[in-house]
Design a protein around this motif. Structure first.
Motif, PDB file in Angstrom:
ATOM      1  N   THR A  10      -2.396  -6.558 -10.050  1.00 23.36           N
ATOM      2  CA  THR A  10      -3.478  -6.011  -9.485  1.00 23.36           C
ATOM      3  C   THR A  10      -3.176  -4.585  -9.009  1.00 23.36           C
ATOM      4  O   THR A  10      -2.364  -4.559  -8.065  1.00 23.36           O
ATOM      5  CB  THR A  10      -3.843  -6.770  -8.506  1.00 23.36           C
ATOM      6  N   VAL A  11      -3.753  -3.503  -9.372  1.00 25.92           N
ATOM      7  CA  VAL A  11      -3.781  -2.159  -8.647  1.00 25.92           C
ATOM      8  C   VAL A  11      -5.171  -1.717  -8.537  1.00 25.92           C
ATOM      9  O   VAL A  11      -5.852  -1.541  -9.462  1.00 25.92           O
ATOM     10  CB  VAL A  11      -3.043  -1.298  -9.768  1.00 25.92           C
ATOM     11  N   VAL A  12      -5.427  -0.997  -7.296  1.00 22.53           N
ATOM     12  CA  VAL A  12      -6.766  -0.664  -6.773  1.00 22.53           C
ATOM     13  C   VAL A  12      -6.367   0.800  -6.144  1.00 22.53           C
ATOM     14  O   VAL A  12      -5.426   0.777  -5.101  1.00 22.53           O
ATOM     15  CB  VAL A  12      -7.455  -1.525  -5.887  1.00 22.53           C
ATOM     16  N   ARG A  13      -6.978   1.730  -6.643  1.00 22.57           N
ATOM     17  CA  ARG A  13      -6.886   2.957  -5.784  1.00 22.57           C
ATOM     18  C   ARG A  13      -8.092   3.195  -4.853  1.00 22.57           C
ATOM     19  O   ARG A  13      -9.351   2.955  -5.216  1.00 22.57           O
ATOM     20  CB  ARG A  13      -6.887   4.223  -6.703  1.00 22.57           C
ATOM     21  N   SER A  14      -7.951   3.759  -3.575  1.00 24.68           N
ATOM     22  CA  SER A  14      -8.987   4.168  -2.694  1.00 24.68           C
ATOM     23  C   SER A  14      -8.554   5.428  -2.049  1.00 24.68           C
ATOM     24  O   SER A  14      -7.750   5.453  -1.248  1.00 24.68           O
ATOM     25  CB  SER A  14      -8.935   2.925  -1.465  1.00 24.68           C
ATOM     26  N   GLY A  15      -9.127   6.392  -2.483  1.00 26.29           N
ATOM     27  CA  GLY A  15      -8.905   7.859  -1.981  1.00 26.29           C
ATOM     28  C   GLY A  15      -7.383   8.201  -2.146  1.00 26.29           C
ATOM     29  O   GLY A  15      -7.048   8.303  -3.488  1.00 26.29           O
ATOM     30  N   VAL A  16      -6.524   8.448  -1.141  1.00 28.10           N
ATOM     31  CA  VAL A  16      -5.312   8.907  -1.242  1.00 28.10           C
ATOM     32  C   VAL A  16      -4.314   7.602  -1.393  1.00 28.10           C
ATOM     33  O   VAL A  16      -2.977   8.063  -1.247  1.00 28.10           O
ATOM     34  CB  VAL A  16      -4.802   9.844  -0.486  1.00 28.10           C
ATOM     35  N   SER A  17      -4.612   6.434  -1.295  1.00 29.03           N
ATOM     36  CA  SER A  17      -4.132   5.192  -1.447  1.00 29.03           C
ATOM     37  C   SER A  17      -3.968   4.395  -2.336  1.00 29.03           C
ATOM     38  O   SER A  17      -4.810   4.408  -2.909  1.00 29.03           O
ATOM     39  CB  SER A  17      -4.504   4.312   0.106  1.00 29.03           C
ATOM     40  N   VAL A  18      -2.983   3.717  -2.642  1.00 31.94           N
ATOM     41  CA  VAL A  18      -3.006   2.816  -3.794  1.00 31.94           C
ATOM     42  C   VAL A  18      -2.438   1.391  -3.472  1.00 31.94           C
ATOM     43  O   VAL A  18      -1.381   1.240  -2.816  1.00 31.94           O
ATOM     44  CB  VAL A  18      -1.967   3.249  -5.166  1.00 31.94           C
ATOM     45  N   ALA A  25      -2.427  10.009  -5.980  1.00 30.46           N
ATOM     46  CA  ALA A  25      -2.562   8.796  -5.908  1.00 30.46           C
ATOM     47  C   ALA A  25      -3.063   8.030  -7.249  1.00 30.46           C
ATOM     48  O   ALA A  25      -2.802   7.061  -7.923  1.00 30.46           O
ATOM     49  CB  ALA A  25      -3.844   8.310  -5.124  1.00 30.46           C
ATOM     50  N   ALA A  26      -4.120   8.933  -8.020  1.00 29.40           N
ATOM     51  CA  ALA A  26      -4.442   8.266  -9.352  1.00 29.40           C
ATOM     52  C   ALA A  26      -3.368   8.435 -10.234  1.00 29.40           C
ATOM     53  O   ALA A  26      -3.418   7.685 -11.173  1.00 29.40           O
ATOM     54  CB  ALA A  26      -5.480   9.586  -9.846  1.00 29.40           C
ATOM     55  N   SER A  27      -2.323   9.545 -10.437  1.00 28.56           N
ATOM     56  CA  SER A  27      -1.344   9.338 -11.370  1.00 28.56           C
ATOM     57  C   SER A  27      -0.379   8.083 -11.039  1.00 28.56           C
ATOM     58  O   SER A  27       0.035   7.471 -11.992  1.00 28.56           O
ATOM     59  CB  SER A  27      -0.577  10.502 -11.168  1.00 28.56           C
ATOM     60  N   ALA A  28      -0.062   7.817  -9.724  1.00 34.25           N
ATOM     61  CA  ALA A  28       0.707   6.531  -9.545  1.00 34.25           C
ATOM     62  C   ALA A  28      -0.027   5.294  -9.725  1.00 34.25           C
ATOM     63  O   ALA A  28       0.571   4.432 -10.145  1.00 34.25           O
ATOM     64  CB  ALA A  28       0.941   6.664  -7.848  1.00 34.25           C
ATOM     65  N   ALA A  29      -1.258   5.345  -9.524  1.00 33.58           N
ATOM     66  CA  ALA A  29      -2.086   4.106 -10.022  1.00 33.58           C
ATOM     67  C   ALA A  29      -2.144   3.762 -11.631  1.00 33.58           C
ATOM     68  O   ALA A  29      -1.849   2.760 -11.917  1.00 33.58           O
ATOM     69  CB  ALA A  29      -3.604   4.170  -9.494  1.00 33.58           C
ATOM     70  N   ASP A  30      -2.087   4.703 -12.246  1.00 39.44           N
ATOM     71  CA  ASP A  30      -2.135   4.514 -13.738  1.00 39.44           C
ATOM     72  C   ASP A  30      -0.588   4.132 -14.173  1.00 39.44           C
ATOM     73  O   ASP A  30      -0.454   3.186 -15.153  1.00 39.44           O
ATOM     74  CB  ASP A  30      -2.353   5.957 -14.460  1.00 39.44           C
ATOM     75  N   VAL A  34       0.770  -1.130  -0.042  1.00 36.19           N
ATOM     76  CA  VAL A  34       0.019  -0.060   0.022  1.00 36.19           C
ATOM     77  C   VAL A  34       0.991   1.285   0.004  1.00 36.19           C
ATOM     78  O   VAL A  34       1.832   1.373   0.929  1.00 36.19           O
ATOM     79  CB  VAL A  34      -0.991  -0.027   1.010  1.00 36.19           C
ATOM     80  N   TYR A  35       0.724   2.247  -0.939  1.00 38.87           N
ATOM     81  CA  TYR A  35       1.205   3.270  -0.938  1.00 38.87           C
ATOM     82  C   TYR A  35       0.125   4.559  -0.866  1.00 38.87           C
ATOM     83  O   TYR A  35      -0.767   4.586  -1.327  1.00 38.87           O
ATOM     84  CB  TYR A  35       2.055   3.693  -2.521  1.00 38.87           C
ATOM     85  N   GLN A  36       0.465   5.331   0.440  1.00 40.17           N
ATOM     86  CA  GLN A  36      -0.061   6.595   0.656  1.00 40.17           C
ATOM     87  C   GLN A  36       0.394   7.834   0.033  1.00 40.17           C
ATOM     88  O   GLN A  36       1.540   8.081   0.273  1.00 40.17           O
ATOM     89  CB  GLN A  36      -0.500   6.827   2.301  1.00 40.17           C
ATOM     90  N   PHE A  37      -0.435   8.623  -0.350  1.00 40.10           N
ATOM     91  CA  PHE A  37       0.063   9.936  -0.960  1.00 40.10           C
ATOM     92  C   PHE A  37      -0.637  11.156  -0.475  1.00 40.10           C
ATOM     93  O   PHE A  37      -1.515  10.947   0.324  1.00 40.10           O
ATOM     94  CB  PHE A  37      -0.354   9.887  -2.642  1.00 40.10           C
ATOM     95  N   ASP A  38      -0.074  12.249  -0.772  1.00 35.15           N
ATOM     96  CA  ASP A  38      -0.447  13.499  -0.174  1.00 35.15           C
ATOM     97  C   ASP A  38      -1.999  13.775  -0.474  1.00 35.15           C
ATOM     98  O   ASP A  38      -2.666  14.376   0.261  1.00 35.15           O
ATOM     99  CB  ASP A  38       0.411  14.687  -0.737  1.00 35.15           C
ATOM    100  N   ASP A  39      -2.485  13.443  -1.808  1.00 34.94           N
ATOM    101  CA  ASP A  39      -3.726  13.737  -2.047  1.00 34.94           C
ATOM    102  C   ASP A  39      -4.182  12.755  -3.277  1.00 34.94           C
ATOM    103  O   ASP A  39      -3.582  11.745  -3.738  1.00 34.94           O
ATOM    104  CB  ASP A  39      -3.977  15.125  -2.806  1.00 34.94           C
TER     105      ASP A  39
END
Length: 354
Positions: A104-112, A91-96, A82-87
């Protein structure tokens, strides 16, 4: 007495030092207890040392902390990170970006959540749900997902080709069609690229202000003119802070219809740091409005003081002359009532009659 005074001073110093002691609670774990086991368990701040080529992209997207663990079960096993980001935009950029290499990559709020699990799909999904439920929740603008990807036209969109980027490192790593140095990531630009089946690529760029969008739109136009036919069918359009660009095997009509069919919606918000010149323009506007308000206030105060001075001076002069301070002014009156005037017999004037 001296000893008592010294003891009192020492006690005061100890009391002052004690008041400065602050207790900091450790952050909430990113993984549930069942995954925080095994020799491969690791957690820390920033990008992990074992992230390799992914590290610069994670840092660019604003990673705060991470945690990696192992799922050891009969139905499913493997690693979960799990990676947690500032916003949420980071998180969306890192997930892509991470979807390029992770199964398997799942984004949830500020976490990936990045998982590499083997076993039954039901057990894998249950484990991922357990991880997502325990992730930290962030509200406000930091928890808002980026709106730019939602502007992508869905007709003919190649599934999984959407790439959202916030910086040059991630943009290059995801195969952007433009030179990263002309996009303006230093001006808080956001970019999303997507491929369309049998056609070409659509690039959308969002800037803090229309002025910044105009400046970089002209740079992009110059770059496309230099590339010529090698870029395919190029259609460039700007709407406020949004810039749209087509490249690749589009027909001229399809490309034109695509860029003209995308329009900004009223709910566009901005949750990324804006460039310094934007703050400078805001400060200039505030300074101008403040100066105008101060000038109006000083002018009104000066008018009141002048009125008191002239009125009071006139009254003082009348008093010195032995006259009353105030005098009744004489007015000429025009009667517009339309009633007939009655002439007095003594010739002293007229009065109204019926």
């Amino acid at each position: 007495m001296l000893g008592l005074a010294m003891m009192g001073a020492w006690a005061g110093m100890l009391e002052g030092q004690t008041a400065k002691v602050m207790l900091a609670e450790p952050p909430i774990p990113l993984l549930p207890e069942l995954l925080r086991v095994g020799p491969d368990h690791d957690a820390g701040n920033g990008a992990p040392s074992w992230s390799g080529a992914d590290g610069p992209v994670l840092v660019e997207d604003g990673i705060r902390r991470y945690e990696r663990g192992q799922l050891q079960g009969a139905a499913a096993n493997g690693s979960v990170t799990v990676y947690q980001f500032d916003d949420a935009t980071g998180a969306a950029s890192a997930a892509d970006y991470l979807r390029k290499s992770a199964p398997t990559v799942v984004r949830s709020g500020v976490s990936v959540v990045v998982a590499s699990l083997k076993g039954s799909s039901a057990a894998t999904e249950a484990a991922l749900r357990t991880v997502q439920v325990g992730l930290p929740k962030v509200g406000g603008t930091k928890g808002m997902s980026p709106l730019l990807p939602t502007y992508l036209p869905t007709k003919g969109l190649e599934r999984g080709s959407e790439h959202y980027a916030l910086g040059p490192v991630g943009y290059k790593a995801m195969g952007g069609v433009l030179p990263a140095e002309i996009i303006g990531f230093d001006k808080a630009a956001e970019v999303v690229t997507a491929k369309y089946v049998g056609k070409g690529t659509l690039t959308m760029l969002l800037y803090p202000t229309p002025q910044i969008a105009g400046d970089h739109g002209r740079q992009i136009e110059a770059e496309m003119n230099q590339e010529g036919s090698g870029a395919g069918t190029v259609k460039l359009r700007r709407e406020g802070p949004l810039v749209l660009l087509t490249t690749g095997a589009w027909s001229a009509g399809e490309a034109q219809a695509l860029v003209e069919g995308v329009h900004l919606r009223s709910e566009v918000t901005w949750n990324k740091p804006v460039p310094p010149e934007f703050h400078a323009e805001i400060k200039k506007t505030v300074s101008l409005l403040t100066s105008i308000a101060v000038f109006c206030g000083v002018g009104a105060l000066a008018a009141v003081i002048l009125a008191l001075f002239l009125g009071g001076g006139r009254a003082a002069i009348r008093v010195l002359q032995g006259k009353p301070a105030a005098s009744e002014p004489e007015f000429l009156r025009i009667d517009l009532s339309g009633r007939a005037a009655q002439i007095r017999a003594d010739g002293s004037g007229s009065e109204h009659g019926s």
